[in-house]
Design an enzyme around this catalytic site. Structure first.
Site, mmCIF file in Angstrom:
data_model
loop_
_atom_site.group_PDB
_atom_site.id
_atom_site.type_symbol
_atom_site.label_atom_id
_atom_site.label_comp_id
_atom_site.label_asym_id
_atom_site.label_seq_id
_atom_site.Cartn_x
_atom_site.Cartn_y
_atom_site.Cartn_z
ATOM 1 N N GLY A 193 -7.215 0.867 -2.673
ATOM 2 C CA GLY A 193 -6.919 2.128 -1.986
ATOM 3 C C GLY A 193 -8.071 3.117 -2.174
ATOM 4 O O GLY A 193 -8.532 3.761 -1.218
ATOM 5 N N HIS A 194 -8.570 3.209 -3.415
ATOM 6 C CA HIS A 194 -9.700 4.121 -3.688
ATOM 7 C C HIS A 194 -10.948 3.649 -2.944
ATOM 8 O O HIS A 194 -11.685 4.455 -2.383
ATOM 9 C CB HIS A 194 -9.994 4.166 -5.196
ATOM 10 C CG HIS A 194 -8.867 4.701 -6.029
ATOM 11 N ND1 HIS A 194 -8.129 3.897 -6.869
ATOM 12 C CD2 HIS A 194 -8.359 5.948 -6.154
ATOM 13 C CE1 HIS A 194 -7.215 4.627 -7.476
ATOM 14 N NE2 HIS A 194 -7.323 5.876 -7.064
ATOM 15 N N HIS A 232 -8.445 0.961 -7.501
ATOM 16 C CA HIS A 232 -7.995 -0.216 -6.750
ATOM 17 C C HIS A 232 -8.494 -0.105 -5.313
ATOM 18 O O HIS A 232 -9.221 0.844 -4.969
ATOM 19 C CB HIS A 232 -6.472 -0.345 -6.847
ATOM 20 C CG HIS A 232 -5.739 0.914 -6.486
ATOM 21 N ND1 HIS A 232 -5.711 1.419 -5.213
ATOM 22 C CD2 HIS A 232 -5.037 1.796 -7.248
ATOM 23 C CE1 HIS A 232 -4.992 2.522 -5.194
ATOM 24 N NE2 HIS A 232 -4.584 2.796 -6.419
ATOM 25 N N MET A 240 -0.327 0.183 -3.280
ATOM 26 C CA MET A 240 -1.215 0.064 -4.434
ATOM 27 C C MET A 240 -1.185 1.356 -5.242
ATOM 28 O O MET A 240 -1.211 2.451 -4.683
ATOM 29 C CB MET A 240 -2.635 -0.230 -3.972
ATOM 30 C CG MET A 240 -2.754 -1.613 -3.424
ATOM 31 S SD MET A 240 -4.460 -2.052 -3.092
ATOM 32 C CE MET A 240 -4.199 -3.674 -2.396
#
Ligand code: PAF
Length: 278
Positions: free
Chosen positions: A33-34, A31, A181
C-alpha cells in the site's frame, strides 16, 4: 536515497532541491500500500520524500504504541528499490521536545467514527502531519483510502490552515482474500488472519444489498453483523456516513462511506468502501 535523521538536515534537503516534492507520511513497517503511494508520488513530482515516525501522540494510553511493529532496515531496503529520494527518520525527542504543548485539533470531524473509539487520535495525526509538512514543505501529500477518516481530516486541515499542499489519495491495497493491507495484520494469529477477510466480505455484502436497492442502513448493518458474528471477531462499529462530512446516514442516497472496525483478539482492524447507489 538520502537517510535524514534531523529537522535541520531535512530543511537543508528541501532548500537544496528546487522542484516539486511529493510526501508520504508513514509509521513504517511498510507494505505494498505504501509502495503504491510512492509510485503515485513519483509520477507527479520531481522528488519523493517519505517519513517513518511512530507518532506517540496518536496512540491512546491503552493502545499499541510500544508494540507497534518496527523494522526500519527492511523499510529502507524496500524504499531504495521504489525510487524514493529521501527518508526522514526523526527522533521522538526532536519532534516533541520537553514542554511541547501546541496541537492541531479538528473540532467535530475528529470526534466522529474512529474518533469516538480513539479519543485524541486525530489530534495526534493532525499535529504530526502539520509539523512534518512544515518541515518538508511538500507540494503534494499522499494518503491511503484505507484510513478514510484520516483522508477527510487531512483535507479539512489543509483547507482550514490554508496550507499550499494538495492531498492525493491512493486506493486501498488488498491481500488475495480481500483483507486490506495494514502494518497491524502482523499481529493476527493464523486463525484470525483467515477470519479477518470477513471485513471485506461484509463490505461487499453491503454493496450488493445497495445495488439491489436496499436503502435502509440499519437492515444492511444487521446483515453485515450476522456475517461477522460467524467469526471470532468483535464489532467495534459499523457506520454508514456521508463521505464528505462523516455524518451518519439512515437512508442511503447517492454516495455513502461504509466503514467498520472489528477486533480479532487485541488487534483492531478497520476497512471501508464508498458505494454509489443507483
Ligand atoms: O497513517 C499513518 O500511518 C499515520 O496516521 C500518519 C499519517 C503517518 C501520521 O502519523
Amino acid at each position: 536515497m538520502k537517510i535524514i535523521k534531523t529537522i535541520n538536515e531535512m530543511r537543508d534537503f528541501r532548500r537544496n532541491n528546487a522542484g516539486s516534492v511529493g510526501f508520504i507520511p508513514t509509521m513504517g513497517y511498510l507494505h505494498e500500500g505504501h509502495v503504491s503511494l510512492v509510485k503515485l508520488a513519483r509520477q507527479e513530482n520531481n522528488y519523493v520524500v517519505i517519513s517513518i515516525f511512530v507518532n506517540p501522540k496518536q496512540f491512546g494510553p491503552h493502545e499499541d504504541f510500544a508494540a507497534y511493529p518496527r523494522d526500519t532496515e527492511k523499510d529502507i531496503t524496500l524504499l531504495k528499490n521504489a525510487g524514493v529520494n529521501a527518508v526522514f527518520l526523526p527522533e521522538v525527542e526532536e519532534m516533541y521536545p520537553a514542554g511541547f504543548e501546541t496541537y492541531v485539533s479538528l473540532e467535530t470531524l475528529s470526534k466522529k467514527l474512529e474518533g469516538k473509539s480513539r479519543p485524541g487520535h486525530f489530534t495526534g495525526v493532525a499535529t504530526i502531519v502539520s509539523k512534518l509538512c512544515n518541515i518538508i514543505q511538500p507540494d503534494r501529500a499522499y494518503f491511503g483510502q484505507k484510513d478514510a477518516q484520516q483522508v477527510v481530516v487531512m483535507k479539512k486541515m489543509v483547507s482550514d490552515l490554508q496550507l499550499p499542499i494538495k492531498i492525493v489519495v491512493g486506493e486501498t491495497k488488498r491481500e488475495k482474500d480481500g483483507l486490506a493491507m495494514s502494518s497491524r495484520n502482523v499481529y493476527l494469529s493464523e486463525k484470525e488472519r483467515k477470519e479477518a477477510s470477513v471485513l471485506f466480505q461484509s463490505l461487499q455484502l453491503a454493496n450488493e444489498m445497495i445495488q439491489k436497492r436496499e436503502r435502509n442502513s440499519e437492515i444492511i448493518k444487521k446483515a453485515m453483523s450476522s456475517l461477522i458474528n460467524e467469526t471470532s471477531g468483535t464489532i467495534d462499529y459499523i457506520s454508514f456516513a456521508n463521505p464528505k462530512n462523516l455524518d451518519e446516514v439512515q437512508i442511503i442516497e447517492n454516495e455513502v462511506l461504509i466503514s467498520l472496525a472489528v477486533y480479532f483478539g487485541k488487534t483492531r482492524l478497520i476497512d471501508n468502501i464508498v458505494v454509489h447507489s443507483v
